[in-house]
Design a protein around this motif. Structure first.
Motif, PDB file in Angstrom:
ATOM      1  N   LYS A 141      -7.385 -16.293   2.229  1.00 16.71           N
ATOM      2  CA  LYS A 141      -8.839 -16.324   2.348  1.00 16.71           C
ATOM      3  C   LYS A 141      -9.313 -17.402   3.319  1.00 16.71           C
ATOM      4  O   LYS A 141     -10.151 -17.141   4.184  1.00 16.71           O
ATOM      5  N   ARG A 168      -3.407 -16.128  -2.523  1.00 16.72           N
ATOM      6  CA  ARG A 168      -4.680 -15.456  -2.245  1.00 16.72           C
ATOM      7  C   ARG A 168      -5.652 -16.420  -1.563  1.00 16.72           C
ATOM      8  O   ARG A 168      -6.379 -16.036  -0.631  1.00 16.72           O
ATOM      9  N   HIS A 199       0.158 -16.647  -7.393  1.00 10.60           N
ATOM     10  CA  HIS A 199      -0.708 -15.582  -6.878  1.00 10.60           C
ATOM     11  C   HIS A 199      -2.031 -16.161  -6.402  1.00 10.60           C
ATOM     12  O   HIS A 199      -2.533 -15.792  -5.325  1.00 10.60           O
TER      13      HIS A 199
END
Length: 212
Positions: free
Chosen positions: A132, A128, A124
């Motif tokens: 970004k 993420r 995860h």
């Protein structure tokens, strides 16, 4: 002496020392009459700057290169491993590219990261982070692209690939049943499906000695 004036192969190397690992492949393509363009992603091989830091960074570097050169020839993308992932990403984002050859490419990041980390939290976090730092290039969905594209793609992999699992790579392409995708499947060729048996034995000896 004679080369295909209207075509350029853009060869995208895998992670590591860059294009220097692929002199044999580049030389083979050149001898077949293709003009070959290749690059070292930033922080790899002979390129300066900070290390990649993202699986999508080579996509950014490759698109920056295409924008810089503004080539008129037909561009054929050819990539191995991370370079294969990059080739598919670039093709999914650039309409003028319609021919791609990939060997042992990453297709889906999530299961590959989970297989390596065995942690849902790390998986995860990495996903993420990718969203970004490379928001523009992370949004491309390769399984969806493979299922609907009319680009001509040749997909090559060995079923015993220890670095990019067959189930998350070539099998994904096979299951699309897309007539524009051709596949070549090997057994016992590991991560480089073009290796000969003697090359694989030599590689195992070298890495065995290195590990010891």
């Amino acid at each position: 002496d004679k080369y295909k004036e209207d075509k350029i192969v853009l060869f995208l190397p895998g992670l590591g020392p860059g294009h220097a690992s692929y002199f044999r492949e580049i030389d083979t393509l050149a001898k077949l009459g293709y003009k070959v363009l290749t690059l070292d992603y930033r922080g790899c091989g002979e390129s300066k700057g900070p290390y990649l830091g993202s699986l999508n960074a080579p996509t950014r570097d490759t698109i920056d290169l295409l924008n810089l050169l503004n080539l008129n020839e037909q561009i054929i993308l050819m990539g191995h491993s991370l370079g294969g992932f990059t080739a598919l990403k670039v093709a999914s984002l650039r309409k003028e590219i319609t021919k791609v050859v990939v060997m042992s490419p990453i297709v889906t990041i999530r299961p590959m990261i989970f297989n390596a980390s065995k942690s849902k939290f790390i998986t995860h976090f990495v996903l993420r982070y990718e969203r970004k730092v490379e928001k523009e290039y992370d949004k491309s969905d390769l399984p969806k692209y493979l299922g609907s594209t009319e680009d001509n793609i040749l997909f090559i992999q060995s079923t015993d690939d220890p670095m990019v699992p067959y189930e998350t790579s070539l099998k994904v392409a096979e299951e699309t049943h897309n007539p524009h995708i051709q596949t070549i499947k090997f057994n016992n060729r590991k991560h480089n499906a073009n290796y000969t048996e003697s090359a694989i034995n030599y590689m195992n000896e070298v890495f065995g000695a290195f590990t010891r």
